[in-house]
Design a protein around this motif. Structure first.
Motif, PDB file in Angstrom:
ATOM      1  N   ARG A  81       0.890  -1.161   0.000  1.00 52.22           N
ATOM      2  CA  ARG A  81       0.000   0.000   0.000  1.00 52.22           C
ATOM      3  C   ARG A  81       0.926   1.208   0.000  1.00 52.22           C
ATOM      4  NH1 ARG A  81      -2.100  -3.546   3.964  1.00 52.22           N
ATOM      5  NH2 ARG A  81      -1.494  -2.256   5.717  1.00 52.22           N
ATOM      6  N   GLU A  82       0.771   2.082  -1.008  1.00 51.75           N
ATOM      7  CA  GLU A  82       1.731   3.167  -1.216  1.00 51.75           C
ATOM      8  C   GLU A  82       1.016   4.471  -1.518  1.00 51.75           C
ATOM      9  OE1 GLU A  82       3.923   1.810  -4.614  1.00 51.75           O
ATOM     10  OE2 GLU A  82       4.365  -0.119  -3.701  1.00 51.75           O
ATOM     11  N   TRP A  83       1.406   5.529  -0.818  1.00 49.31           N
ATOM     12  CA  TRP A  83       0.881   6.866  -1.098  1.00 49.31           C
ATOM     13  C   TRP A  83       1.726   7.503  -2.187  1.00 49.31           C
ATOM     14  CZ3 TRP A  83      -3.698   8.417   0.563  1.00 49.31           C
ATOM     15  CH2 TRP A  83      -4.243   7.793   1.686  1.00 49.31           C
ATOM     16  N   TRP A  84       1.075   7.912  -3.268  1.00 52.53           N
ATOM     17  CA  TRP A  84       1.724   8.580  -4.392  1.00 52.53           C
ATOM     18  C   TRP A  84       1.106   9.954  -4.568  1.00 52.53           C
ATOM     19  CZ3 TRP A  84       5.212   6.599  -8.241  1.00 52.53           C
ATOM     20  CH2 TRP A  84       5.677   5.304  -7.970  1.00 52.53           C
ATOM     21  N   GLU A  85       1.859  10.865  -5.170  1.00 48.86           N
ATOM     22  CA  GLU A  85       1.337  12.206  -5.431  1.00 48.86           C
ATOM     23  C   GLU A  85       0.195  12.123  -6.440  1.00 48.86           C
ATOM     24  OE1 GLU A  85       4.511  14.812  -6.609  1.00 48.86           O
ATOM     25  OE2 GLU A  85       5.639  14.443  -4.774  1.00 48.86           O
ATOM     26  N   LYS A  86      -0.772  13.031  -6.306  1.00 43.53           N
ATOM     27  CA  LYS A  86      -1.947  13.026  -7.194  1.00 43.53           C
ATOM     28  C   LYS A  86      -1.573  13.116  -8.668  1.00 43.53           C
ATOM     29  CE  LYS A  86      -5.462  14.692  -4.008  1.00 43.53           C
ATOM     30  NZ  LYS A  86      -6.375  15.773  -3.645  1.00 43.53           N
ATOM     31  N   LYS A  87      -0.461  13.751  -8.970  1.00 40.64           N
ATOM     32  CA  LYS A  87      -0.055  13.903 -10.373  1.00 40.64           C
ATOM     33  C   LYS A  87       0.416  12.586 -10.988  1.00 40.64           C
ATOM     34  CE  LYS A  87       4.704  15.315  -9.381  1.00 40.64           C
ATOM     35  NZ  LYS A  87       5.440  14.207  -9.939  1.00 40.64           N
ATOM     36  N   ASP A  88       0.747  11.596 -10.165  1.00 39.51           N
ATOM     37  CA  ASP A  88       1.227  10.312 -10.665  1.00 39.51           C
ATOM     38  C   ASP A  88       0.037   9.445 -11.077  1.00 39.51           C
ATOM     39  OD1 ASP A  88       3.960  10.875 -10.150  1.00 39.51           O
ATOM     40  OD2 ASP A  88       3.644  10.395  -8.030  1.00 39.51           O
ATOM     41  N   ASP A  89       0.055   8.987 -12.336  1.00 41.19           N
ATOM     42  CA  ASP A  89      -1.056   8.154 -12.810  1.00 41.19           C
ATOM     43  C   ASP A  89      -0.742   6.672 -12.593  1.00 41.19           C
ATOM     44  OD1 ASP A  89       0.741   7.483 -14.828  1.00 41.19           O
ATOM     45  OD2 ASP A  89      -0.359   8.540 -16.389  1.00 41.19           O
ATOM     46  N   ILE A  90      -1.707   5.835 -12.902  1.00 43.22           N
ATOM     47  CA  ILE A  90      -1.566   4.398 -12.641  1.00 43.22           C
ATOM     48  C   ILE A  90      -0.423   3.775 -13.436  1.00 43.22           C
ATOM     49  CG2 ILE A  90      -3.270   3.597 -14.354  1.00 43.22           C
ATOM     50  CD1 ILE A  90      -4.230   1.670 -11.999  1.00 43.22           C
ATOM     51  N   ALA A  91      -0.150   4.284 -14.635  1.00 39.78           N
ATOM     52  CA  ALA A  91       0.959   3.764 -15.434  1.00 39.78           C
ATOM     53  C   ALA A  91       2.303   4.067 -14.771  1.00 39.78           C
ATOM     54  CB  ALA A  91       0.914   4.340 -16.845  1.00 39.78           C
ATOM     55  N   THR A  92       2.424   5.240 -14.172  1.00 36.55           N
ATOM     56  CA  THR A  92       3.653   5.609 -13.462  1.00 36.55           C
ATOM     57  C   THR A  92       3.873   4.682 -12.275  1.00 36.55           C
ATOM     58  OG1 THR A  92       3.386   7.910 -14.121  1.00 36.55           O
ATOM     59  CG2 THR A  92       4.825   7.489 -12.227  1.00 36.55           C
ATOM     60  N   VAL A  93       2.802   4.429 -11.537  1.00 33.73           N
ATOM     61  CA  VAL A  93       2.897   3.530 -10.373  1.00 33.73           C
ATOM     62  C   VAL A  93       3.243   2.116 -10.842  1.00 33.73           C
ATOM     63  CG1 VAL A  93       1.669   2.571  -8.393  1.00 33.73           C
ATOM     64  CG2 VAL A  93       1.298   4.964  -9.058  1.00 33.73           C
ATOM     65  N   ALA A  94       2.597   1.647 -11.889  1.00 32.06           N
ATOM     66  CA  ALA A  94       2.867   0.302 -12.412  1.00 32.06           C
ATOM     67  C   ALA A  94       4.322   0.159 -12.842  1.00 32.06           C
ATOM     68  CB  ALA A  94       1.932  -0.005 -13.576  1.00 32.06           C
ATOM     69  N   PHE A  95       4.870   1.204 -13.444  1.00 34.22           N
ATOM     70  CA  PHE A  95       6.249   1.176 -13.918  1.00 34.22           C
ATOM     71  C   PHE A  95       7.236   0.940 -12.777  1.00 34.22           C
ATOM     72  CE2 PHE A  95      10.220   3.137 -15.484  1.00 34.22           C
ATOM     73  CZ  PHE A  95      10.385   2.398 -16.646  1.00 34.22           C
ATOM     74  N   ALA A  96       6.873   1.330 -11.568  1.00 32.70           N
ATOM     75  CA  ALA A  96       7.737   1.151 -10.407  1.00 32.70           C
ATOM     76  C   ALA A  96       7.753  -0.291  -9.892  1.00 32.70           C
ATOM     77  CB  ALA A  96       7.307   2.097  -9.285  1.00 32.70           C
ATOM     78  N   HIS A  97       6.898  -1.137 -10.452  1.00 32.49           N
ATOM     79  CA  HIS A  97       6.770  -2.529  -9.997  1.00 32.49           C
ATOM     80  C   HIS A  97       7.170  -3.479 -11.121  1.00 32.49           C
ATOM     81  CE1 HIS A  97       4.922  -1.371  -6.227  1.00 32.49           C
ATOM     82  NE2 HIS A  97       4.330  -0.420  -6.921  1.00 32.49           N
ATOM     83  N   SER A  98       8.299  -4.144 -10.941  1.00 35.09           N
ATOM     84  CA  SER A  98       8.892  -4.949 -12.015  1.00 35.09           C
ATOM     85  C   SER A  98       8.006  -6.084 -12.507  1.00 35.09           C
ATOM     86  CB  SER A  98      10.243  -5.517 -11.561  1.00 35.09           C
ATOM     87  OG  SER A  98      10.059  -6.401 -10.463  1.00 35.09           O
ATOM     88  N   GLN A  99       7.170  -6.646 -11.661  1.00 34.20           N
ATOM     89  CA  GLN A  99       6.348  -7.776 -12.083  1.00 34.20           C
ATOM     90  C   GLN A  99       5.108  -7.348 -12.865  1.00 34.20           C
ATOM     91  OE1 GLN A  99       8.869  -9.818 -11.696  1.00 34.20           O
ATOM     92  NE2 GLN A  99       7.475 -11.467 -11.172  1.00 34.20           N
ATOM     93  N   VAL A 100       4.792  -6.083 -12.864  1.00 32.78           N
ATOM     94  CA  VAL A 100       3.619  -5.634 -13.610  1.00 32.78           C
ATOM     95  C   VAL A 100       3.958  -5.556 -15.098  1.00 32.78           C
ATOM     96  CG1 VAL A 100       1.880  -3.847 -13.898  1.00 32.78           C
ATOM     97  CG2 VAL A 100       2.723  -4.392 -11.614  1.00 32.78           C
ATOM     98  N   LYS A 101       5.122  -5.005 -15.407  1.00 32.22           N
ATOM     99  CA  LYS A 101       5.561  -4.840 -16.797  1.00 32.22           C
ATOM    100  C   LYS A 101       4.455  -4.147 -17.592  1.00 32.22           C
ATOM    101  CE  LYS A 101       8.621  -8.735 -16.286  1.00 32.22           C
ATOM    102  NZ  LYS A 101       8.989 -10.052 -16.657  1.00 32.22           N
ATOM    103  N   THR A 102       4.176  -4.626 -18.781  1.00 34.67           N
ATOM    104  CA  THR A 102       3.064  -4.040 -19.533  1.00 34.67           C
ATOM    105  C   THR A 102       1.792  -4.733 -19.082  1.00 34.67           C
ATOM    106  OG1 THR A 102       3.325  -5.631 -21.321  1.00 34.67           O
ATOM    107  CG2 THR A 102       4.493  -3.534 -21.543  1.00 34.67           C
TER     108      THR A 102
END
Length: 169
Positions: A81-102
């Protein structure tokens, strides 16, 4: 001449012995993930065979809660569970997680999932994080468990559980 029936019986016999060896879980699959209730069947999909499961809760930084699930000492799954800035979209968050990939978007853009990982955007509000959005993530490390539809179900369940918890005020 070999008939279709004979081939089916041969195929069944060949796979019958394989399905039980190496796939036995001598542990109980939990019905929660990081303290959040999720269907154990959804979680089971991403956990490997083994004899011992353990879960370690961590807070690597102030804005993140994470739990690491290991089976026989090997990392099997990580949920966070991670708090991200409102400007960060779901693709940005996904990019930070190696197992999500595309991945694929689901639930009107609130989740992004792939075969081994997913992120979900919650509707949580917290006075301590007024300019932030709470995202959840699940990453599986068992290459034999690739299952995009299963991951979509798991991230939806985990996201809903977090939204119903005290973490989401």
């Amino acid at each position: 001449m070999v008939t279709a029936s004979a081939l089916a019986i041969i195929a069944l016999a060949a796979t019958a012995g394989c399905s039980s060896s190496g796939e036995k879980r001598d542990y109980t699959v939990p019905s929660s993930l990081c303290g959040m209730a999720v269907p154990s069947g959804e979680l089971r999909t991403f956990l490997p065979a083994g004899s011992k499961i353990s879960v370690q809760d961590t807070t690597p930084v102030d804005r993140t809660k994470r739990c690491i699930v290991t089976v026989d000492g090997d990392r099997a799954l990580v949920a966070s569970r991670e708090w991200w800035e409102k400007k960060d979209d779901i693709a940005t968050v996904a990019f930070a997680h190696s197992q999500v990939k595309t991945g694929e978007l689901g639930d009107r853009g609130r989740i992004l999932y792939s075969e081994l990982g997913a992120v979900g955007k919650t509707r949580c509000v917290d006075a301590a994080h007024p300019e932030d959005v709470l995202y959840v993530a699940v990453e599986a490390y068992n290459e034999g468990s690739k299952n995009a539809p299963g991951m979509k179900k798991l991230i939806a369940s985990y996201t809903n559980a977090v939204e119903s918890s005290s973490d989401c005020r």
